[in-house]
Design a protein around this motif. Structure first.
Motif, mmCIF file in Angstrom:
data_model
loop_
_atom_site.group_PDB
_atom_site.id
_atom_site.type_symbol
_atom_site.label_atom_id
_atom_site.label_comp_id
_atom_site.label_asym_id
_atom_site.label_seq_id
_atom_site.Cartn_x
_atom_site.Cartn_y
_atom_site.Cartn_z
ATOM 1 N N SER A 49 -46.227 28.901 -24.944
ATOM 2 C CA SER A 49 -45.383 30.070 -24.667
ATOM 3 C C SER A 49 -45.049 30.140 -23.176
ATOM 4 O O SER A 49 -44.597 31.158 -22.679
ATOM 5 C CB SER A 49 -46.108 31.356 -25.078
ATOM 6 O OG SER A 49 -47.300 31.515 -24.309
ATOM 7 N N GLU A 50 -45.274 29.049 -22.464
ATOM 8 C CA GLU A 50 -45.191 29.053 -21.001
ATOM 9 C C GLU A 50 -43.809 29.484 -20.502
ATOM 10 O O GLU A 50 -43.693 30.319 -19.607
ATOM 11 C CB GLU A 50 -45.533 27.665 -20.461
ATOM 12 C CG GLU A 50 -45.523 27.581 -18.947
ATOM 13 C CD GLU A 50 -45.907 26.208 -18.431
ATOM 14 O OE1 GLU A 50 -45.904 26.009 -17.206
ATOM 15 O OE2 GLU A 50 -46.198 25.324 -19.271
ATOM 16 N N THR A 51 -42.757 28.903 -21.076
ATOM 17 C CA THR A 51 -41.405 29.233 -20.609
ATOM 18 C C THR A 51 -41.087 30.701 -20.870
ATOM 19 O O THR A 51 -40.512 31.382 -20.014
ATOM 20 C CB THR A 51 -40.367 28.333 -21.288
ATOM 21 O OG1 THR A 51 -40.626 26.973 -20.924
ATOM 22 C CG2 THR A 51 -38.954 28.703 -20.869
ATOM 23 N N PHE A 52 -41.452 31.187 -22.034
ATOM 24 C CA PHE A 52 -41.191 32.582 -22.382
ATOM 25 C C PHE A 52 -41.828 33.519 -21.363
ATOM 26 O O PHE A 52 -41.175 34.418 -20.811
ATOM 27 C CB PHE A 52 -41.727 32.858 -23.783
ATOM 28 C CG PHE A 52 -41.371 34.213 -24.340
ATOM 29 C CD1 PHE A 52 -40.078 34.697 -24.299
ATOM 30 C CD2 PHE A 52 -42.342 34.996 -24.949
ATOM 31 C CE1 PHE A 52 -39.744 35.946 -24.819
ATOM 32 C CE2 PHE A 52 -42.033 36.236 -25.488
ATOM 33 C CZ PHE A 52 -40.733 36.709 -25.418
ATOM 34 N N LEU A 53 -43.103 33.296 -21.070
ATOM 35 C CA LEU A 53 -43.803 34.160 -20.131
ATOM 36 C C LEU A 53 -43.216 34.030 -18.728
ATOM 37 O O LEU A 53 -43.048 35.027 -18.021
ATOM 38 C CB LEU A 53 -45.301 33.819 -20.118
ATOM 39 C CG LEU A 53 -46.177 34.670 -19.199
ATOM 40 C CD1 LEU A 53 -46.078 36.150 -19.548
ATOM 41 C CD2 LEU A 53 -47.634 34.203 -19.262
ATOM 42 N N ASN A 54 -42.895 32.811 -18.328
ATOM 43 C CA ASN A 54 -42.320 32.615 -16.990
ATOM 44 C C ASN A 54 -40.986 33.340 -16.840
ATOM 45 O O ASN A 54 -40.715 33.968 -15.806
ATOM 46 C CB ASN A 54 -42.121 31.123 -16.717
ATOM 47 C CG ASN A 54 -43.423 30.412 -16.427
ATOM 48 O OD1 ASN A 54 -44.431 31.045 -16.145
ATOM 49 N ND2 ASN A 54 -43.416 29.091 -16.508
ATOM 50 N N VAL A 55 -40.140 33.263 -17.865
ATOM 51 C CA VAL A 55 -38.834 33.913 -17.773
ATOM 52 C C VAL A 55 -38.976 35.423 -17.857
ATOM 53 O O VAL A 55 -38.278 36.166 -17.155
ATOM 54 C CB VAL A 55 -37.864 33.368 -18.845
ATOM 55 C CG1 VAL A 55 -36.509 34.067 -18.746
ATOM 56 C CG2 VAL A 55 -37.676 31.862 -18.680
ATOM 57 N N LEU A 56 -39.878 35.916 -18.692
ATOM 58 C CA LEU A 56 -40.133 37.362 -18.719
ATOM 59 C C LEU A 56 -40.483 37.871 -17.329
ATOM 60 O O LEU A 56 -40.006 38.921 -16.886
ATOM 61 C CB LEU A 56 -41.280 37.679 -19.684
ATOM 62 C CG LEU A 56 -41.013 37.535 -21.184
ATOM 63 C CD1 LEU A 56 -42.308 37.729 -21.972
ATOM 64 C CD2 LEU A 56 -39.956 38.516 -21.668
ATOM 65 N N ASN A 57 -41.297 37.105 -16.628
ATOM 66 C CA ASN A 57 -41.731 37.528 -15.294
ATOM 67 C C ASN A 57 -40.642 37.377 -14.242
ATOM 68 O O ASN A 57 -40.827 37.830 -13.108
ATOM 69 C CB ASN A 57 -42.978 36.749 -14.877
ATOM 70 C CG ASN A 57 -44.248 37.452 -15.306
ATOM 71 O OD1 ASN A 57 -44.596 38.493 -14.761
ATOM 72 N ND2 ASN A 57 -44.915 36.902 -16.300
#
Length: 977
Positions: A437-445
């Motif tokens: 889920s790395e990309t999802f969390l990075n973009v959310l942030n």
């Protein structure tokens, strides 16, 4: 037997007359069509008449080939080509270069060029490594604009042609009415026959418009089965009437639109094949009576792979091939024993079970389509640049667009999506599922601070989540058309418990059927279906949650009685920066990539230890990279999230926008005098300086004063004990560096020094820090709040600029902040986390002209807000009228390029930009090696951050070499529209 020289002659003759491809010829005039048909038939007849019986039969076979096997396998294919004159190969696993080399090898040995086919339902990556992957059909089924699928098909065809592939065995047109289907599922466009058909036609059109044959499969319909024909013979119980109404509908419509080929499935369908357990793939009634006669299909009929158990369990190799041909198939796919099959067909021919007319019908049809894909003029595949050609940047652009259009919002209670009012939110993220889920969390942030919750137990997690106003949950399972995405009971329990306690937005990065195990969605405020788990889907899902894009997809299948086919809620784009491929906003990726070499050159030549660079266009970030290191020691790489001292960018990123609010409220006007704004200046030589003159830098102010020098010991040159202490106290509270504190009353001395300073002898443009130091004083006195508090409350907290602040060590670790200088003239220590500018340091790190720290993305957000004339994320920070007033060059006629606080493009040869930007553009540069620029006409935002002052701020080589300007020039050279 057709002589090789005769074949070459016919090929050259065909090239001379330049036949039009016939796969799609609706736009040809009748005369052209007749001419092309004439030469096509001429070639077909000539080739056919030179073939002996076994060569004719050989054309019926497409054998399985692999590029990841050994030489023994390759020689086996060689033998089938040379000894048994097979008509084609279907490639499976391997790599593009290896496959292309084998294709050239096999083609060189074949008397008649081979058909080359591949299963590329979602692109060549279905079978080959290092090639491009598009979304599954189920994802595409959510897209409402089928022209996007058509464009995707054209790209898929382009890639196939580059590989010498003539058949893409796609699209799957099975209508997946059974959620338990183990083999179709994600490979289907959905359960609605109209949507499936329209999407399939779009993909077919895209493929065939570029000269690649499309194949509709799996006839008569594999959508309502619970078995896999690779392992057994699935049963379809529907009546002929039902099949005709639903399963056959796509075929009927596609045939009308010029479908090239149909693949027949191995199915048990009693309503149309009365013999019990008799596969449809070898059924005369299914193939000849229904497909050919009833549906009027005249294209190529292809068996599904004959090694599949649905067929091979029924008859032995050779026998199954014969039965398939007798039933009406033209191409026998993946035969298990070609020599035996040829012998069986020969025996049937000798026994007059097969006539010459029947054989000619299939073989001539095969030759006709070989002509149409250009095999009458075969050319070997060029290996050079093959990988690059198969992975072009425009393919990423297409994928972004497809996922943006597919993502589907199923619940949006109280319009929770997109999240607004970020200053009021405390947001958590929880991952469920077993995949990344790395990309999802990075973009959310990139939009707001989103805390990842990593506690193990449910009760512990629930307790932790009570601190948060919203919880974003991502359910992540590994991509795979046949993978199990079902929720387990523990996942369901977690979802239900959390949703009952918190306001949640749940995003499923899985096939839609994963929702089936949730009994009730009532407690979900937000529900998004992202369909797949990859960087594209995770990026667009995060964008949708924060309103950088709106959602418009519709679910292509039904989920119990909760959601029905074509359900989907459109959400809004509220003007936050998104993330996109350059080509989708009219920029050329290859040109933009030249930025890398300029940045690396600057670092290698020690103009700066590192840098962050962002390029955005039309509200989309298309280039975001970090280069180099924190220092020349090369111990810490620069990350996109690291903070830089942005120096004079503070003027336009903090002081100016807060002043614009005051201007918008008419608290100040262009002719407002300094003595009115700050009564302390009454009676001074600066009393009558107007806001306009101060912000355009022609108020006759000096450039700056070295305030700090007055506080140094005259003997040692170091901070005097009269003004400083090494520890905090009430009398010495102003921290200027790690171990240095200034006397509390010294700010008054700074203001007095400015008031007492001489004016320049005449009115002219002279850049000065004084105006913005004084604007800070005005803002704090008029609002009753410190500038750092004011900037955060009015802007940063609302913009989601969570990394933009004064005095960043209050919130960030020192290793996340780039050092700016080793100070050997004032503070005598490395400056890291404290403002570089001495005057700003003496104001406790908070000043109107310097002091702000940020990263390139946050700076881009603020610049985008300016370019949108005060609007961002659903907030209107100031009016369009106010922005226009501040972005006006009032004294251009006097050779003063400045706007109201903003810098503007140079009027002569030298200046802050590349000289290629529009005159409506605006921005600023900073002493530490920073630049932020926005161009409304080209809709471009460009941010460059560096610490060129490290380890010492001597000669500004970065500026002398025009590094920032040269990068800006590349951006403008990349514009394609």
């Amino acid at each position: 037997m057709l002589k090789y020289s005769t074949f070459i002659f016919l090929s050259i003759f065909s090239l001379i007359i330049k036949p039009k491809r016939l796969i799609t010829n609706l736009h040809h005039s009748n005369a052209k069509v007749d001419s092309t048909l004439y030469f096509q038939q001429k070639w077909v007849d000539s080739v056919y008449n030179k073939l002996d019986f076994e060569e004719k039969v050989g054309q019926l076979f497409m054998v399985a080939a692999y590029s990841n096997k050994n030489e023994e396998h390759y020689k086996d294919i060689d033998d089938l080509v040379t000894q048994h004159k097979i008509g084609g190969v279907i490639f499976f696993q391997g790599g593009p270069i290896r496959q292309s080399q084998l294709t050239n090898r096999y083609q060189s040995k074949s008397k008649i060029p081979l058909f080359v086919g591949i299963d590329a339902e979602w692109g060549l990556s279905m079978r080959l490594d290092s090639t491009y992957r598009y979304p599954w059909n189920m994802t595409l089924g959510a897209i409402q604009d089928h022209n996007l699928i058509r464009k995707m098909g054209k790209q898929m065809a382009e890639q196939s042609k580059r590989m010498g592939i003539h058949f893409n065995f796609a699209p799957v047109v099975d209508i997946n009415t059974n959620p338990k289907n183990p083999i179709i599922g994600n490979r289907s466009f959905g359960e609605d026959k109209i949507n499936v058909t329209n999407a399939a036609i779009a993909l077919m059109d895209g493929l065939q418009s570029e000269g690649v044959l499309a194949t509709a499969k799996h006839f008569p319909g594999h959508g309502d089965t619970e078995a896999d024909s690779h392992h057994t013979l699935p049963l379809v119980k529907h009546s002929k009437q039902r099949l005709d109404s639903i399963e056959l509908y796509p075929y009927r419509e596609m045939i009308r639109k010029g479908l090239a080929s149909v693949m027949v499935a191995h199915l048990d369908v009693p309503s149309i094949e009365s013999r019990k357990g008799y596969p449809t793939s070898i059924s005369y009634n299914v193939i000849t009576n229904i497909l050919k006669n009833e549906l009027k299909f005249n294209g190529l009929v292809i068996t599904d792979a004959l090694n599949m158990k649905g067929a091979s369990n029924f008859k032995q190799p050779g026998d199954i091939d014969l039965e398939a041909f007798l039933a009406g198939n033209d191409i026998l796919l993946f035969p298990e024993n070609v020599p035996v099959a040829i012998q069986k067909i020969k025996e049937a021919f000798d026994d007059k079970k097969i006539t010459e007319e029947r054989l000619a019908a299939s073989v001539k049809k095969i030759l006709k389509y070989k002509y149409q894909v250009g095999l009458n003029n075969y050319k070997p595949i060029k290996i050079e640049n093959l990988y690059e050609d198969l992975n072009k940047s425009e393919y990423d652009a297409m994928n972004y667009t497809l996922y943006e259009n597919a993502i589907t919002t199923l619940k949006n209670k109280d319009k929770i999506i997109p999240i607004k009012n970020l200053e009021e939110e405390k947001i958590a993220y929880l991952k469920l599922g077993d995949d990344t889920s790395e990309t999802f969390l990075n973009v959310l942030n990139k939009y707001a601070r989103v805390d990842e919750i990593t506690t193990k137990g449910l009760n512990e997690t629930l307790l932790e989540l009570k601190k948060y106003s919203k919880v974003i949950i991502g359910y992540h399972r590994a991509d795979g058309a046949w993978k199990n995405h079902n929720l387990n009971q523990e996942d369901v329990n977690w979802l239900n418990k959390i949703a009952k306690q918190n306001k949640v937005i749940v995003t499923f990065f899985t096939k839609p059927y994963s929702l089936l195990r949730i009994a009730n969605f009532d407690s979900f405020e937000g529900l998004i279906l992202a369909y797949q788990n990859n960087d594209f889907s995770q990026t667009v899902a995060a964008e949708a949650i924060f309103g950088a894009i709106g959602t418009k997809g519709k679910i292509p299948v039904s989920i119990n009685n909760d959601f029905y086919t074509n359900d989907g809620i459109n959400t809004n784009n509220i003007g936050r920066l998104g993330f996109e491929s350059p080509e989708n906003v009219g920029l050329n990726s290859n040109v933009l990539s030249r930025i890398d070499s300029i940045a690396n050159y600057a670092i290698n030549e020690k103009m700066t230890p590192g840098a962050q660079i962002i390029v955005a266009r039309r509200g989309k970030v298309v280039y975001q990279k970090s280069f180099g290191y924190h220092t020349y020691d090369k111990n810490i790489n620069v990350k996109n999230t690291d903070l830089y001292d942005v120096a004079s960018l503070t003027k336009i990123l903090s002081t100016l926008p807060n002043l614009m609010i005051q201007f918008d409220k008419e608290k100040v006007k262009l002719d407002t005098k300094l003595s009115t704004m700050l009564p302390v200046f009454k009676g001074t030589n600066k009393a009558n300086a107007t806001l306009l003159d101060m912000l355009t830098h022609q108020a006759r102010f000096k450039a700056w004063l070295p305030f700090y020098k007055e506080t140094l010991d005259k003997t040692t040159g170091k901070p005097s004990e009269k003004y400083y202490r090494k520890a905090y106290s009430k009398e010495f509270p102003i921290q200027v560096s790690e171990n240095l504190y200034l006397r509390k009353d010294y700010n008054d001395s700074i203001i007095k020094a400015i008031a007492d300073s001489d004016l320049l002898p005449k009115v002219k443009y002279k850049y000065s820090d004084f105006s913005f130091i004084l604007m800070k004083e005005y803002l704090e006195r008029s609002t009753g709040k410190k500038l750092d508090v004011l900037a955060n409350e009015n802007y940063y907290s609302k913009l989601g600029a969570t990394s933009t602040m004064y005095n960043p060590l209050q919130k960030f670790d020192m290793n996340d902040i780039i050092p700016t200088e080793i100070d050997n003239y004032y503070r005598y220590e490395a400056i890291q986390g404290y403002v570089h500018d001495m005057g700003a340091a003496m104001q406790g790190g908070v000043s109107g002209h310097a002091g702000l720290f940020s990263n390139a993305l946050d700076v881009a957000k603020i610049m985008q807000m300016f370019m949108q004339k005060g609007n961002y994320g659903g907030d209107q920070f100031f009016s369009e009228k106010t922005f226009n007033a501040f972005n006006t060059c009032y004294y251009c006629k006097d050779k003063n390029r400045r706007g109201l606080g903003f810098d503007k493009p140079q009027l002569g040869e030298s200046g802050p930009t590349c000289g290629c930007v529009s005159m409506t553009s605006f921005g600023h540069t900073g002493f530490t090696g920073t630049m932020a620029w926005a161009d409304p006409e080209k809709e471009i935002v460009y941010v460059f951050l560096s610490n060129r002052t490290y380890p010492e701020a001597t000669t500004n080589v970065l500026s002398r070499e025009n590094i920032r300007e040269n990068i800006q020039k590349v951006i403008y050279e990349a514009i394609m529209d």
